[in-house]
Design a protein around this motif. Structure first.
Motif, PDB file in Angstrom:
ATOM      1  N   ASP A  30     -19.439   1.277   0.245  1.00 34.62           N
ATOM      2  CA  ASP A  30     -20.886   1.166   0.359  1.00 34.62           C
ATOM      3  C   ASP A  30     -21.242  -0.055   1.210  1.00 34.62           C
ATOM      4  N   GLU A  31     -22.332   0.039   1.969  1.00 31.35           N
ATOM      5  CA  GLU A  31     -22.706  -1.065   2.850  1.00 31.35           C
ATOM      6  C   GLU A  31     -22.987  -2.344   2.084  1.00 31.35           C
ATOM      7  N   ALA A  32     -23.707  -2.233   0.977  1.00 29.75           N
ATOM      8  CA  ALA A  32     -24.044  -3.431   0.206  1.00 29.75           C
ATOM      9  C   ALA A  32     -22.804  -4.063  -0.405  1.00 29.75           C
ATOM     10  N   ASP A  33     -21.860  -3.240  -0.844  1.00 29.46           N
ATOM     11  CA  ASP A  33     -20.617  -3.790  -1.384  1.00 29.46           C
ATOM     12  C   ASP A  33     -19.835  -4.531  -0.303  1.00 29.46           C
ATOM     13  N   PHE A  34     -19.798  -3.931   0.881  1.00 29.45           N
ATOM     14  CA  PHE A  34     -19.087  -4.564   1.987  1.00 29.45           C
ATOM     15  C   PHE A  34     -19.780  -5.859   2.402  1.00 29.45           C
ATOM     16  N   LEU A  35     -21.099  -5.873   2.273  1.00 25.91           N
ATOM     17  CA  LEU A  35     -21.870  -7.019   2.720  1.00 25.91           C
ATOM     18  C   LEU A  35     -21.551  -8.276   1.917  1.00 25.91           C
ATOM     19  N   ARG A  36     -21.221  -8.100   0.665  1.00 24.09           N
ATOM     20  CA  ARG A  36     -20.936  -9.254  -0.181  1.00 24.09           C
ATOM     21  C   ARG A  36     -19.722 -10.043   0.307  1.00 24.09           C
ATOM     22  N   TYR A  37     -18.799  -9.375   0.964  1.00 21.71           N
ATOM     23  CA  TYR A  37     -17.600 -10.058   1.444  1.00 21.71           C
ATOM     24  C   TYR A  37     -17.921 -10.998   2.604  1.00 21.71           C
ATOM     25  N   PHE A  38     -18.950 -10.671   3.374  1.00 22.58           N
ATOM     26  CA  PHE A  38     -19.351 -11.588   4.436  1.00 22.58           C
ATOM     27  C   PHE A  38     -19.888 -12.887   3.836  1.00 22.58           C
ATOM     28  N   GLU A  39     -20.592 -12.780   2.694  1.00 17.63           N
ATOM     29  CA  GLU A  39     -21.106 -13.974   2.051  1.00 17.63           C
ATOM     30  C   GLU A  39     -19.972 -14.860   1.552  1.00 17.63           C
ATOM     31  N   THR A  40     -18.933 -14.261   1.012  1.00 16.29           N
ATOM     32  CA  THR A  40     -17.853 -15.021   0.387  1.00 16.29           C
ATOM     33  C   THR A  40     -16.848 -15.536   1.406  1.00 16.29           C
ATOM     34  N   VAL A  41     -16.382 -14.656   2.277  1.00 11.89           N
ATOM     35  CA  VAL A  41     -15.298 -15.015   3.202  1.00 11.89           C
ATOM     36  C   VAL A  41     -15.798 -15.937   4.304  1.00 11.89           C
TER      37      VAL A  41
END
Length: 820
Positions: free
Chosen positions: A130-141
């Motif tokens: 899902d796009e929103a799930d993938f988006l969270r990794y940009f915040e963390t990484v």
């Protein structure tokens, strides 16, 4: 239809219902960005529509980059009196320190679209994200991502960090399902058709797919979106190519289902393996009913299919799994590979099968292990690790391609840039010839190197030049035997290197090479001595001694960059500094060619040694010219502010780029063009900000602030000029974010008029400030001071007593002698 993210946004959700408010806020933010972009574009008449930023809209007509692209006109003088007395005269009340702090915090936002292809259950291993799930990794990484612009080769005593902050704003969207289907079918059809006679060899060694098969699909989708103000990174996850081992079964391109049997229903769960990275393919036997007769064909892309400039007789280049277009898009195939290339014996930047995340690098834990919620299957055992590595790959791509480091700083911007090829050769059939100022001469031999550079840069440099700038080409042929100064510089820079090689037995071999620094020193010294006339002997127009070494480099009128090519007829290998065919210097480019043919370098690609053509220095010379003229750093170089050193990563070195030993292309891509224009804007902007900082600190040594010395009338004029300067800096940041480098350069260059006016105001105020020598007064009582005064007074009394006593004694002696 996507999700936006920046490194400081917070996005945390687990279910679809929890994500709705976040998605709504992001959609509103996307709409706001769109409105901002509409407000900042130029109108139909070439004039800008500028709203907000506390600037009156009527004054926007004075800022017109269409009629004055080089900002030669002081726009402040074009403002109406009503505009000047209006918002331009408002003072925010902050002191000089606060004002300068605002200027030094300049930054720009780069918008990046991450487009997912094959991540909706229709790709490799039926992965669904899902796009929103993938988006969270940009915040963390990417939270700890580099925030400042960096310079690879900083001047001595200067910092590698520029006072320019950068920030990435990511949006994750999914591509149309038809794109993944088209890519999967194209790859499979090519592999099956190309290897129909020997499919077993393709299974053992892999297959090469022309890069244009996929690039045509990606480019068409990118152009249909009309996203010229963003960069787009396509992440491809097509199905694997599964074929039958029997050659007879390969006649039907539809066999194998294009990468998996349609009856496969259950999704395997992965975790990161600990078996040394080798793939355990035993589990594949359970995927398809007839898997005993099927195997997976690995593939990579052949970059030479789009490069017609490459010699067809040369060795095949490295395969790649990624590509960059001339427009602002690039794509990475996460199913292709693995590839292996980099330094052969030692060095940094090796690209291995673990440099690019692939699902095949993860080991299956169980086939029937699924987690269902709301009727959907969620992969959770391997998706987190896989997506984290993918986001890290996107971050590296941003560092190397979208916002790369600067090779050097500052980068001069001139109205007329003249590129002059000086072809120095010892060919006995060649004779010295000079072209006229337009670069034409009858009968001058063609040089492949020069023709390629002119073709890529375009007529008058249209492909890379800024608006209002003109790039001219000129050349000359110089017979080395007729140029004594050239021979002297060349002979002084020759060096030899002794090495021991194993050819049946240990032998000592002596290699000759040219010391590029010594050659540069000799030529620059001879060129700067105008009485020697070397510039006239080489036919260089517009050469000025030490032309780069002044602070007004960003605002020069003309600049000539000589490209000195030593084209030798010698059959022995001769390189610059033992490894390079061309080297960049701030004033010139040095290159060397010889008739040695193919030569191996200390780089390998899939265990095959990489070679270079000693007779063709086209790519190396073009790359060095980009470094000298525009400060473009090599595709594999990035300066890390955290480690305070340059990092080498050949991740994108097989893509179309003139840098590095792996690429065979001499083409310009969006990464090189954008970097060249962005560097020029940064240089113009930094020159004005640095000048303002020096002006504002003029009275610090006197313990005074700017407000303390300015007269009321001068202070009002200062406030107005300062407001205009702030407005232009904000406009520069906005247009940099919109990738409108021409308008950003207009505002950056226009700053110099306001800086000059502020400097004049400071100089007038300085007439009333004088230095003097005075005593330091201390109003607080001090015991030490009291004791000093007591002892000083006592000493004076004693000295007075002694003086009076001596005087009386002398008088008595005089009276005694008189009586005697």
């Amino acid at each position: 239809g996507g999700q936006w993210a920046s490194p400081r946004m917070e996005v945390s959700s687990a279910t679809t219902q929890d994500r709705r408010p976040v998605a709504l806020r992001m959609a509103r933010h996307s709409a706001a960005l769109l409105v901002l972009g509409l407000f900042c574009v130029r109108g139909g008449l070439g004039q800008e529509v500028l709203l907000g930023d506390n600037g009156p809209s009527s004054a926007a007509l004075s800022f017109n980059p269409a009629t004055d692209p080089l900002a030669d006109v002081d726009t402040y003088k074009l403002l109406t009196q009503a505009d000047i007395e209006g918002q331009w005269s408002q003072d925010d009340g902050r002191n000089v320190t606060e004002k300068m702090k605002e200027l030094m915090s300049f930054g720009s936002i780069t918008h990046v679209d991450v487009k997912l292809v094959g991540f909706d259950g229709d790709g490799n291993y039926d992965l669904k994200v899902d796009e929103a799930d993938f988006l969270r990794y940009f915040e963390t990484v990417l939270e700890e991502h580099e925030k400042e612009a960096m310079v690879v080769n900083a001047k001595k005593g200067k910092s590698h960090i520029l006072p320019i902050r950068k920030r990435f704003f990511f949006r994750v969207i999914k591509a149309k399902a038809s794109i993944n289907e088209d890519i999967t079918n194209r790859i499979r059809s090519w592999i099956v058709t190309k290897n129909s006679n020997d499919i077993d060899e393709a299974i053992r060694s892999g297959s090469r797919v022309p890069v244009n098969l996929v690039d045509e699909v990606i480019r068409k989708d990118y152009l249909s979106g009309d996203l010229s103000q963003t960069h787009t990174i396509y992440l491809l996850n097509p199905k694997r190519v599964v074929v039958k081992d029997s050659p007879a079964a390969d006649a039907d391109p539809g066999a194998g289902g294009g990468g998996g049997d349609p009856k496969e229903k259950r999704n395997p769960v992965f975790k990161e393996g600990d078996n040394g990275g080798f793939q355990d393919t035993a589990w594949m036997d359970n995927i398809n009913e007839n898997s005993d007769d099927e195997s997976v064909v690995t593939y990579s892309y052949d970059p030479t299919e789009r490069d017609a400039t490459r010699d067809p007789n040369s060795n095949p280049p490295c395969g790649t799994t990624m590509w960059a277009g001339r427009e602002r898009y690039m794509w990475i195939d996460l199913t292709a590979g693995p590839v292996l290339y980099g330094p052969h014996t030692s060095g940094e930047g090796l690209v291995s099968e673990f440099s690019i995340p692939r699902l095949d690098n993860f080991q299956v834990e169980g086939l029937g292990y699924e987690y269902e919620e709301d009727g959907e299957t969620h992969h959770f055992a391997f998706v987190q690790e896989f997506l984290a590595e993918v986001v890290a790959l996107v971050g590296k791509t941003c560092d190397l391609m979208i916002e790369p480091s600067l090779h050097h700083f500052p980068v001069p911007f001139v109205k007329t840039l003249r590129l002059h090829l000086v072809h120095i050769t010892n060919d006995p059939n060649a004779r010295t010839q000079f072209a006229d100022r337009s670069g034409y001469i009858a009968g001058m031999p063609k040089v492949k190197l020069w023709d390629t550079i002119k073709q890529e840069l375009g007529h008058r440099g249209a492909a890379i030049a800024m608006q209002g700038q003109t790039i001219l080409y000129n050349r000359s042929v110089v017979q080395m035997d007729e140029c004594k100064l050239c021979l002297a510089a060349y002979a002084a820079s020759l060096r030899s290197y002794t090495s021991t090689v194993l050819r049946g037995q240990l032998k000592t071999q002596v290699h000759e090479y040219v010391d590029s620094k010594e050659l540069h020193y000799q030529l620059l010294s001879l060129l700067n001595k105008q009485e020697l006339g070397l510039a006239e002997q080489l036919g260089i127009y517009g050469w000025q001694p030490s032309q780069m070494m002044d602070e007004e480099a960003p605002f020069r009128e003309e600049w000539t960059i000589p490209v000195l090519l030593f084209d030798l007829e010698d059959s022995s290998l001769l390189l610059l500094d033992r490894f390079h065919q061309a080297v960049s210097f701030p004033e010139m480019v040095l290159a060397v060619q010889s008739k040695a043919g193919a030569a191996t370098v200390d780089f390998s690609c899939n265990d095959d040694m990489v070679t270079l053509d000693a007779a063709d220095a086209t790519r190396a010379t073009f790359a060095s010219l980009l470094q000298t003229g525009w400060g473009v750093s090599a595709t594999h170089e990035h300066f890390s502010g955290k480690k305070n050193k340059m990092e080498v990563n050949y991740l994108w070195s097989v893509a179309p780029t003139p840098f590095g030993p792996f690429s065979s292309s001499a083409r310009l891509t969006f990464a090189l063009i954008d970097a060249a224009r962005r560097n020029v804007v940064f240089s113009s902007l930094n020159a004005s900000i640095a000048d303002v900082a020096r002006i504002m600190a003029q009275f610090d040594k006197f313990g005074k602030q700017m407000e303390d010395v300015l007269l009321p009338g001068e202070h009002l004029h200062f406030v107005r000029r300062w407001n205009v300067l702030r407005f232009k800096i904000r406009r520069t940041s906005t247009y940099l974010s919109l990738l409108n480098f021409n308008t950003a350069q207009y505002y950056a260059r226009s700053l110099r008029h306001d800086v000059r006016a502020i400097r004049n105001a400071v100089l007038r105020a300085g007439q009333f400030v004088h230095s003097y020598v005075g005593c330091v007064h201390d109003d607080e009582p001090s015991v030490l001071r009291f004791l000093i005064y007591v002892f000083a007074g006592g000493a004076l009394l004693i000295m007075a007593y002694v003086a009076v006593h001596n005087l009386l004694h002398l008088r008595k002696r005089a009276d005694f002698k008189k009586k005697l």
